[in-house]
Design a protein around this motif. Structure first.
Motif, PDB file in Angstrom:
ATOM      1  N   VAL A 149       0.865  -1.179   0.000  1.00 36.26           N
ATOM      2  CA  VAL A 149       0.000   0.000   0.000  1.00 36.26           C
ATOM      3  C   VAL A 149       0.901   1.228   0.000  1.00 36.26           C
ATOM      4  N   ILE A 150       0.848   1.975  -1.089  1.00 30.30           N
ATOM      5  CA  ILE A 150       1.664   3.197  -1.185  1.00 30.30           C
ATOM      6  C   ILE A 150       0.788   4.347  -0.721  1.00 30.30           C
ATOM      7  N   TRP A 151       1.050   4.769   0.518  1.00 27.30           N
ATOM      8  CA  TRP A 151       0.169   5.755   1.139  1.00 27.30           C
ATOM      9  C   TRP A 151       0.870   7.105   1.132  1.00 27.30           C
ATOM     10  N   GLY A 152       0.416   7.988   0.237  1.00 27.44           N
ATOM     11  CA  GLY A 152       0.995   9.327   0.202  1.00 27.44           C
ATOM     12  C   GLY A 152       2.462   9.336  -0.182  1.00 27.44           C
ATOM     13  N   ALA A 153       2.816   8.537  -1.174  1.00 27.04           N
ATOM     14  CA  ALA A 153       4.208   8.483  -1.624  1.00 27.04           C
ATOM     15  C   ALA A 153       4.233   8.262  -3.131  1.00 27.04           C
ATOM     16  N   THR A 184      -0.655  -3.578  -5.860  1.00 27.88           N
ATOM     17  CA  THR A 184      -0.441  -2.296  -5.186  1.00 27.88           C
ATOM     18  C   THR A 184      -1.745  -1.539  -5.027  1.00 27.88           C
ATOM     19  N   VAL A 185      -1.809  -0.841  -3.917  1.00 30.11           N
ATOM     20  CA  VAL A 185      -2.879   0.111  -3.664  1.00 30.11           C
ATOM     21  C   VAL A 185      -2.188   1.460  -3.519  1.00 30.11           C
ATOM     22  N   VAL A 186      -2.675   2.474  -4.199  1.00 28.84           N
ATOM     23  CA  VAL A 186      -2.071   3.799  -4.080  1.00 28.84           C
ATOM     24  C   VAL A 186      -3.093   4.771  -3.528  1.00 28.84           C
ATOM     25  N   ILE A 187      -2.704   5.436  -2.444  1.00 28.83           N
ATOM     26  CA  ILE A 187      -3.573   6.435  -1.815  1.00 28.83           C
ATOM     27  C   ILE A 187      -2.924   7.789  -2.036  1.00 28.83           C
ATOM     28  N   ASP A 188      -3.511   8.554  -2.942  1.00 26.86           N
ATOM     29  CA  ASP A 188      -2.874   9.798  -3.384  1.00 26.86           C
ATOM     30  C   ASP A 188      -3.937  10.640  -4.081  1.00 26.86           C
ATOM     31  N   PRO A 189      -4.070  11.909  -3.696  1.00 33.27           N
ATOM     32  CA  PRO A 189      -5.058  12.755  -4.385  1.00 33.27           C
ATOM     33  C   PRO A 189      -4.749  12.917  -5.869  1.00 33.27           C
ATOM     34  N   ASN A 190      -3.510  12.668  -6.241  1.00 31.23           N
ATOM     35  CA  ASN A 190      -3.035  12.866  -7.603  1.00 31.23           C
ATOM     36  C   ASN A 190      -2.855  11.521  -8.290  1.00 31.23           C
ATOM     37  N   PHE A 191      -3.179  11.474  -9.563  1.00 27.66           N
ATOM     38  CA  PHE A 191      -3.022  10.256 -10.352  1.00 27.66           C
ATOM     39  C   PHE A 191      -1.554  10.141 -10.719  1.00 27.66           C
ATOM     40  N   VAL A 197      -5.681  -0.689  -7.107  1.00 22.07           N
ATOM     41  CA  VAL A 197      -6.737   0.204  -6.633  1.00 22.07           C
ATOM     42  C   VAL A 197      -6.105   1.571  -6.369  1.00 22.07           C
ATOM     43  N   TRP A 198      -6.724   2.619  -6.863  1.00 23.77           N
ATOM     44  CA  TRP A 198      -6.287   4.000  -6.593  1.00 23.77           C
ATOM     45  C   TRP A 198      -7.356   4.675  -5.770  1.00 23.77           C
ATOM     46  N   LEU A 199      -6.956   5.200  -4.627  1.00 23.17           N
ATOM     47  CA  LEU A 199      -7.886   5.947  -3.777  1.00 23.17           C
ATOM     48  C   LEU A 199      -7.467   7.419  -3.821  1.00 23.17           C
ATOM     49  N   PRO A 200      -8.161   8.235  -4.615  1.00 25.88           N
ATOM     50  CA  PRO A 200      -7.797   9.654  -4.725  1.00 25.88           C
ATOM     51  C   PRO A 200      -8.348  10.446  -3.546  1.00 25.88           C
TER      52      PRO A 200
END
Lengths: 252, 201, 944
Positions: free
Chosen positions: C230-234, C258-265, C274-277
């Motif tokens: 999980v890439i959280w804010g990176a 991978t799961v990416v948590i980021d307001p930006n694509f 999964v992308w959580l913007p």
């Protein structure tokens, strides 16, 4: 100033010379015309200035002679036909100056070289892979019909008397009308491809006006000399405006 | 032989290392590149979007439009390796080749007055481990190089492993670009007529 | 003739051409010889030249924290080419534009090659070259005079962010002079929150930060065990393009989810399963949602949570601390040593509250209920687990989706991937980036992210984020807190994991051996500006930036006057930059060191020392997985020095002036005073006899390799140690502490840092993850309706590389990523200039339209513009006002309670059409003045 301005100069001035050379062969059995050498000299001068335009387009003009190496390349072919035209024009000038009259075979040779040149000028853009608007059949009349229209008009300024002769006058009216139609076709093509087409429609209007003046002069309604200058201005401006807009979309 | 580069767009993250490494290797001045990397997308509407980067350099076409357009013969193909090259000594900067290339991979170098493009770092082709710097430096391991006619080359193996996910740039003029792109649907759908988003004005 | 049937030629839109106008290009061709290579023919008339070189040096890049191993090619002492070292491990030979463009910055006309003294007024950018001796004398004189007059606290220091060479040097300079006032724009806004939490909860500083600890487990090359990350804010692919960026690419290609948590694509988001913007500033809400879902669906590792965490411990409702067994069971005699207290749990075997001793899980006498609540002596007690579950309870998928601007089904999909709810996987981890460190929920977010990996049992196992490496990690004794403190050796700071008696004994020993120093250090901890309210700053012995500014401008509680900054552009990096600019006139004297002049030097510096670029500076400790590499001295120009030398030399001079002693802690300075010492130190690291030996036999020494079987160690906490018990973790309970009770002790007394003398108490810091709506909220802000966040692009690292022409031609200006729908509302087209405003000020940026951000969110990278003071500019400016997002960022309260973090991300802005600022360059050819010119500088020997 658009990036392709040097090539614009080349094809417009060179095209004008080519068109006039065709006219000289088609209509000019001018026998003992005073200063028969003058028209070919003007053509040669126009072509010469145009070729300087080509040099201006090259980044390394000092090596221009290398451009003759690859026959399949359009620029090489433009060079070949230009050289042929220059040779015929130069010979025509010399012979006409000495003998006070042109040799028809030289004029025909110049006309054939002109046809070749007009064709490859158009083909250079028709074969472009970078511009869909250029790679369209309407590019051919833009160059060929445009060159002929300008050239016929230039011819008439030297031989205004032809304006009332059916052969010339009919041909010039037809070519200017055909130019108007061609420019509309180019305009439609450019518009479809997403470019601004206003210049082409404006040019078409001017070409139509030139055709009208041709017709009126043919029928004796206008003074031939005046009509000739008016048609020259109208046709050159029509073609120049259209060609400028044509070159303006260059991706380079 | 048919040397070319294969780009795995599943891996590429648009870092522009390939552009930069090439500039240094080939002494290109400001404003001149042999390759470009633009983004295709995002396609869709936030947040249901997809995107990929599209590095484009000379596609090493089998029927290139550039060679036939070049009046001086400066653009030519090396007989042995099949690489499309530019002999800069013979280039007069007429840019006819640029008109002949639909992929826009050639650039005029205003310093030299000649046209430049990717040559697969041909200056190293005589070395046993010939590898363009963009391939060596790529930060995601997305680039594969080699003779496509040699099934053991990195490029050929990458294509073979990618199965249905191999794509080529649009080719309406039948130039047959050799550069293969790998893109799998889980990243994004390949666009046959991609809209590249650039920041060049 | 067939018609060339081209469709829209959009795919060739990006073709870049200079056109007929010729640009005078002084490219790198100065380094290339004209003669063709002596090896085989190149081809029929092809004129490409190989890059000529006569030497290759092995080194490491320092363009960012990746430190990728690199090969430098030299010709006549000039570096002409850089390639990656294929034996680099994680990087596998990759290098990125940050590395490559050192070829320009190393030889940039902007470099400072000699000590400079300001010649005109501050802001005029006029300098005179002075000798090293003069410069050291001047610096020392000012420092001695200032401290003699105003005391050591009038001196303060600052450094740059991750990647800066000089953190320890300025810190120990301050300590040597007796001042506690050190800061960096990062620290409380970068990594310190995560380190503080890791130290408190795990007992170690091996954080979940991929960028800072290179996550040696995720990127193991052989036998990689990663399953889900999980890439959280990176943004590994952007921040460490060739290191963890390469690593992530390899993992994804191998099927790691991978799961990416980021307001930006971001690039990593484009490849994620999964992308959580997420709405910027709401990460803790999402974390609580994850906790809730995991608890409710029993997806956590039950055995691990019961026996290896403090969640089953009963918590005293008044003190909020875990109840000791002796408190509820006065007759209970624990069998474990004094350093391993027994707590209380609700035992499912007996259905009663029971003492809960530490043991190996298989030896446990109890089966603790994690989520218990009940009455004891008329009060309601809950276990830590129940407290957490109660906190998380409101955060259903739907409520969270609403607050965080996400979709419930996507959140659920992400959690299920992370927890292997639908597959047989057993490991995973969170790669936790800097984003949450940049706003006031920094400590709560750190607690949450670590807590999630803890309850999943993703600790010390193959494929996890939080692991310990190397033979030194194999425990012999009960694990104690491993957080090397600069100050611990001075008899300050308790070490959790030691018994109270043992800690006391340490203090008493120091009180006998070095009483003055112990008192001084303890006092410095307490007097550090702003630390009473934000004691988490003691993690790195740093102070609260807004409190420093306030002290400078108001003189309360005292006035810092002499500023020594050792890295970077403070006006580009400090929040609310204008407020700092306004304070510069209050600074008596400012000393700096850096390889080039930045806005900060132009506006504030009085004296600047020239430092080496990474191609010049020997530096070591660049770890890559199980290998250590050397950053080598490949060349050297001018009078530049390695980073530790100016401060070391100045301290020596101050000492002379003070008759042989410094006012602060003696012999505290960490760092070498001469290049010779620097090189000797590097040689020693690699086991070489000397620097010459190291260079002559570099391939045998570099890299220093720890064999994989010795390096990759797992489950250290289970290893039995000398007291017959598992080693455990370096915490008070010897277990992982997702209920991070040390935060409570920290708030109340400053424990474990301000010890033995406590610091005044402040409001409690939360020991668990909690959510607070950002102070500037797009939900309610009508004047500034958009929420802004930041991130990186691959060309730059913090404030570096803006003066590399090749970097700038690819990314010329600050950009603000805006959703096209939002842009359309303001009539903004792609690449239009826009004006961006916050409550602090306004800047300009070009609009990059993308569906990759939420319509109510915008994204900007930091930017300062060195061209603003180029010679050619008629009205020079210092380049920090025009496009710098830190003109907008928020430096006032609320701060993070524990760490004092202000608000760099997740604050509100508005946008409107704007104009290009006067001095900004945008076109490739405009950057010609940045092209390198110093290749002809002679290669110089060591200066000091």
């Amino acid at each position: 100033m658009i990036t392709e301005f040097p090539l614009f100069m080349f094809t417009t001035l060179g095209g004008l010379a080519a068109g006039a050379s065709v006219a000289a062969a088609a209509f000019g059995r001018n026998g003992h015309a005073k200063r028969a050498w003058l028209l070919p000299l003007v053509c040669l001068a126009l072509l010469g200035i145009g070729l300087l335009g080509v040099l201006g387009h090259l980044q390394r003009p000092e090596l221009f002679w290398l451009a003759l190496s690859n026959p399949s390349a359009m620029i090489a072919q433009e060079a070949y036909w230009s050289i042929a035209l220059c040779v015929f024009l130069a010979a025509d000038i010399v012979i006409a100056f000495v003998r006070k009259t042109s040799l028809l075979v030289l004029r025909v040779g110049a006309a054939l070289a002109s046809v070749g040149l007009m064709f490859v000028m158009a083909n250079a853009y028709f074969t472009s892979k970078t511009n869909a608007a250029w790679a369209d059949f309407s590019t051919f009349p833009l160059f060929i019909v445009g060159d002929l229209a300008m050239g016929f008009a230039l011819y008439a300024t030297f031989h205004a008397d032809k304006r009332t002769e059916a052969a010339y006058a009919g041909a010039s009216t037809a070519i200017d009308a055909l130019l108007a139609v061609s420019l509309v076709a180019v305009g439609v093509n450019f518009g479809t491809a997403g470019h601004d087409a206003l210049a082409f429609y404006a040019g078409a209007v001017l070409a139509a006006a030139a055709a009208a003046v041709d017709f009126l002069a043919w029928k004796g309604k206008l003074a031939p000399a005046t009509a000739s200058w008016v048609v020259l201005v109208l046709s050159v401006v029509a073609v120049a405006v259209a060609r400028y807009a044509f070159y303006a979309i260059s991706m380079l | 032989m048919r040397y070319a580069i294969v780009v795995d767009l599943d891996r590429c993250t648009g870092c522009d290392t390939c552009i930069t490494a090439c500039k240094y290797e080939n002494s290109l001045p400001l404003g001149v590149r042999n390759t470009r990397v633009n983004v295709v997308g995002p396609t869709g509407t936030f947040p249901d979007i997809e995107q990929y980067w599209l590095p484009i350099a000379c596609q090493q076409c089998e029927n290139p439009g550039c060679i036939e357009a070049c009046p001086t013969g400066a653009s030519y193909r090396d007989e042995e390796t099949g690489v499309v090259l530019i002999n800069e000594e013979a280039c007069i900067g007429c840019r006819a080749c640029m008109q002949g290339c639909p992929y826009g991979v050639r650039t005029l170098n205003p310093d030299s007055g000649t046209v430049t493009k990717c040559s697969l770092c041909f200056q190293y082709h005589d070395e046993p481990n010939w590898k363009p710097v963009c391939v060596a430096d790529c930060c995601t391991g997305a680039r594969f190089f080699g003779d496509l006619d040699d099934p053991e080359s990195d490029a050929a193996k990458a294509i073979a492993a990618a199965g249905d996910n191999v794509h080529y740039l649009p080719d309406p003029s039948n130039l047959k670009p050799s550069t293969a792109y790998i893109l799998s649907p889980k990243i994004a759908a390949w666009q046959n007529d991609p809209v590249e988003v650039a920041r060049d004005l | 003739m067939t018609r060339a049937n081209l469709s829209r030629r959009t795919f060739v839109q990006g073709a870049l051409l200079a056109g007929a106008a010729a640009a005078v290009g002084a490219s790198m061709s100065g380094c290339m010889t004209e003669s063709s290579s002596s090896s085989a023919t190149i081809g029929a008339g092809d004129q490409r030249k190989k890059v000529e070189y006569d030497e290759i040096k092995k080194t490491c890049c320092h363009g960012c924290l990746g430190h990728c191993p690199v090969l430098a090619y030299l010709k006549d002492g000039v570096v002409v080419k850089l390639m990656g070292d294929p034996n680099g491990g994680e990087s596998r030979g990759s290098i990125c534009p940050k590395c490559l463009n050192q070829l320009q910055t190393m030889y940039s006309p902007r470099r400072i090659l000699h000590p400079l003294r300001r010649a005109g007024e501050r802001g005029e950018n006029k300098w005179e070259i002075i000798s090293w001796d003069e410069a050291i004398e001047e610096a020392a004189t000012h420092i001695v005079d200032t401290i003699d007059k105003y005391g050591p606290y009038a001196f303060f220091g600052s450094t740059g962010g991750g990647g800066s060479y000089s953190s320890n040097q300025i810190k120990t300079t301050c300590v040597s002079l007796g001042s506690p006032n050190i800061f960096e724009p990062g620290a409380a806004q970068c990594l310190m929150p995560r380190v503080c939490a890791t130290v408190f909860m795990v007992g170690d500083n091996q954080t979940q930060s991929v960028a800072d600890s290179m996550s040696t487990e995720f990127f193991k090359v052989n036998d990689n065990a990663s399953e889900v990350i999980v890439i959280w804010g990176a943004q590994p692919s952007v921040s460490q393009t060739a290191q963890s960026g390469r690593g992530m690419a390899e993992l994804r290609a191998n099927g790691v989810k991978t799961v990416v948590i980021d307001p930006n694509f971001s690039p990593d988001a484009t490849k994620a399963d999964v992308w959580l913007p997420i709405r910027p500033g709401t990460d803790t809400a999402l974390m609580l949602c994850w906790f809730r879902y995991i608890f409710e669906n029993k997806l956590y590792n039950k055995e691990f949570t019961k026996y290896w965490t403090n969640l089953p411990f009963l918590i005293d409702p008044d003190t909020k601390l875990p109840v000791l067994a002796s408190e509820l069971f006065p007759d209970f005699a624990q069998s474990t040593p004094d350093d391993t207290p027994a707590y209380v749990c609700f035992d499912l075997k007996t259905n009663a509250l029971t003492p809960f001793e530490f043991s190996a899980p298989k030896d446990a006498l109890v089966d603790p209920e994690v989520f218990w609540e009940g009455e004891v002596n008329g009060k309601t007690y809950r276990t830590a687990g129940k407290i957490y579950a109660d906190e998380a309870d409101p955060w259903t998928l739907e409520h969270t989706a609403d607050i965080c601007w996400l979709e419930a089904d996507k959140i659920e999909a992400a959690i299920r991937l992370y927890t292997h709810a639908d597959d047989d996987g057993t490991t995973g981890g969170i790669c936790h980036g800097v984003a949450t460190d940049q706003h006031p929920q920094s400590s709560e977010a750190s607690i949450g992210a670590i807590g999630l990996d803890i309850i999943m049992g993703y600790i010390n196992k193959p494929g996890a984020s939080i692991t310990k490496k190397g033979p030194a990690s194999i425990p012999m004794k009960r694990t104690t807190q491993n957080a090397p403190q600069t100050m611990t050796k001075y008899g300050c700071c308790a070490i959790p994991g030691l018994s109270d008696a043992a800690n006391q004994a340490r203090m008493e020993k120091a009180a006998q051996e070095m009483p003055e120093i112990q008192k001084m250090v303890n006092q410095m901890y307490k007097d550090g500006l702003g630390t009473t309210a934000h004691k988490g700053l003691h993690t790195w012995f740093m102070v609260h930036i807004p409190s420093v500014l306030q002290a400078i401008t108001t003189g309360e509680p005292y006035k810092p006057r002499l500023w020594f900054d050792v890295s970077g552009n403070k006006l580009a990096m400090l929040a609310n930059a204008s407020s700092w600019y306004d304070a510069i006139s209050e600074i008596d004297y400012c000393i700096c060191q850096y390889p080039m002049l930045t806005s900060f030097h132009v506006e504030a510096a009085d004296l600047v020392f020239p430092t080496r670029e990474w191609l010049e500076e020997p530096l070591t400790d660049h770890k890559h997985l199980n290998m250590v590499f050397l950053q080598n001295e490949c060349t050297h120009i001018g009078e530049t020095v390695s980073h530790s030398i100016p401060t070391a030399q100045i301290l020596e001079r101050c000492k002379e002036k003070w008759g042989g002693t410094l006012p602060g802690v003696p012999n505290a300075y960490v760092g070498e005073a001469t290049e010779e010492a620097v090189k000797a130190s590097c040689a020693k690291t690699f086991g070489a006899e000397s620097w010459d030996d190291l260079q002559a036999n570099i391939d045998t020494y570099v890299p220093k390799v720890t064999p994989e079987d010795k390096y990759y160690v797992y489950n250290q906490h289970e290893m039995i140690v000398d007291d017959g018990l598992p080693a455990g973790f370096g915490t008070e309970s010897r277990k992982l502490e997702p209920y991070a009770s040390l935060y409570l002790k920290l708030a109340r007394t400053g424990y474990p840092y301000t010890y033995p003398e406590p610091q005044d108490p402040c409001d409690d810091y939360s020991p668990i993850c909690t959510y607070v709506e950002p102070a500037e909220s797009p939900l309610t802000d009508e004047e500034f309706p958009l929420v802004l966040t930041s991130g990186r692009v691959p060309y730059f690292h913090h404030g570096t590389m803006r003066h590399s022409a090749f970097a700038r031609e690819l990314f010329p200006t600050a950009e603000i990523r805006i959703n096209p729908a939002t842009a359309a509302e303001h009539g903004i087209a792609h690449m239009d200039w826009v004006k961006v405003s916050s409550r602090r000020g306004s800047i300009s940026a070009r609009a990059y339209l993308t569906e990759g951000v939420n319509p109510r969110c915008v994204w900007m990278e930091r930017f300062w513009n060195p061209e603003c003071f180029d010679e050619s500019q008629p009205n020079k400016t210092a380049g920090w006002r025009e496009c710098n997002v830190n003109v907008l960022t928020k430096s006032d309260a609320p701060f993070n309670p524990a760490i004092g973090t202000y608000t760099n991300r997740g604050f509100t802005v508005k946008i409107e059409k704007g104009e290009k600022p006067a001095n900004i360059w945008t076109e490739a050819r405009e950057f010609q003045p940045f092209m390198p010119t110093l290749q002809s500088e002679p290669v110089t020997k060591d200066v000091i």
